[in-house]
Design a protein around this motif. Sequence first.
Motif, PDB file in Angstrom:
ATOM      1  N   ARG A  26       4.939  -7.134  -1.019  1.00  0.00           N
ATOM      2  CA  ARG A  26       3.834  -8.013  -0.607  1.00  0.00           C
ATOM      3  C   ARG A  26       2.466  -7.526  -1.079  1.00  0.00           C
ATOM      4  NH1 ARG A  26       7.433  -7.372   3.046  1.00  0.00           N
ATOM      5  NH2 ARG A  26       6.275  -5.862   4.262  1.00  0.00           N
ATOM      6  N   GLN A  77      -5.916  -3.806  -0.106  1.00  0.00           N
ATOM      7  CA  GLN A  77      -5.359  -4.778   0.847  1.00  0.00           C
ATOM      8  C   GLN A  77      -3.942  -4.383   1.255  1.00  0.00           C
ATOM      9  OE1 GLN A  77      -5.477  -8.662  -0.937  1.00  0.00           O
ATOM     10  NE2 GLN A  77      -7.701  -8.675  -1.117  1.00  0.00           N
ATOM     11  N   TYR A  78      -3.174  -3.891   0.288  1.00  0.00           N
ATOM     12  CA  TYR A  78      -1.799  -3.470   0.570  1.00  0.00           C
ATOM     13  C   TYR A  78      -1.784  -2.370   1.630  1.00  0.00           C
ATOM     14  CZ  TYR A  78       2.630  -1.008  -0.027  1.00  0.00           C
ATOM     15  OH  TYR A  78       3.820  -0.368   0.208  1.00  0.00           O
ATOM     16  N   SER A  81      -2.743  -3.530   5.049  1.00  0.00           N
ATOM     17  CA  SER A  81      -1.659  -4.260   5.724  1.00  0.00           C
ATOM     18  C   SER A  81      -0.666  -3.313   6.386  1.00  0.00           C
ATOM     19  CB  SER A  81      -0.929  -5.182   4.734  1.00  0.00           C
ATOM     20  OG  SER A  81      -0.066  -4.443   3.886  1.00  0.00           O
TER      21      SER A  81
END
Length: 121
Positions: A26, A77-78, A81
């Motif tokens: 993701r 962002q990874y 998360s």
Amino acid sequence: MGSSVKSSSPITTHVLNTGDGVPAARMALSLHRLDPSMAIWNLITTGNTNEDGRCPGLVTSDGFAPGMYKIRFETGQYWESLQQSSFYPYVEIVFTIRDADQRFHVPLLVSRYSYSTYRGS
């Protein structure tokens, strides 16, 4: 490298989270091509890695041409998360395509404070 699924995309990628020893699932990424006459990057497509850390079907061979490309991986962002901090907000890998009839693989190894490309088999 784990998956036997073949992609019809001329550009493939595989992202591994080496800090946790897992695929980087993701992770958002984008593919760009340099317009040499204006020296600007044009966005071609965006995507997210799957559970295996790959992004199948990133681009089709239609309109794929020689030139300079980059893939921007949204590493910050990874890690956010995963409720972790990271030194690099993003990683860009720039490469030149000379023969658009070939297939190209752009691998990336990431941890919270480092990254590298590797040559897969």
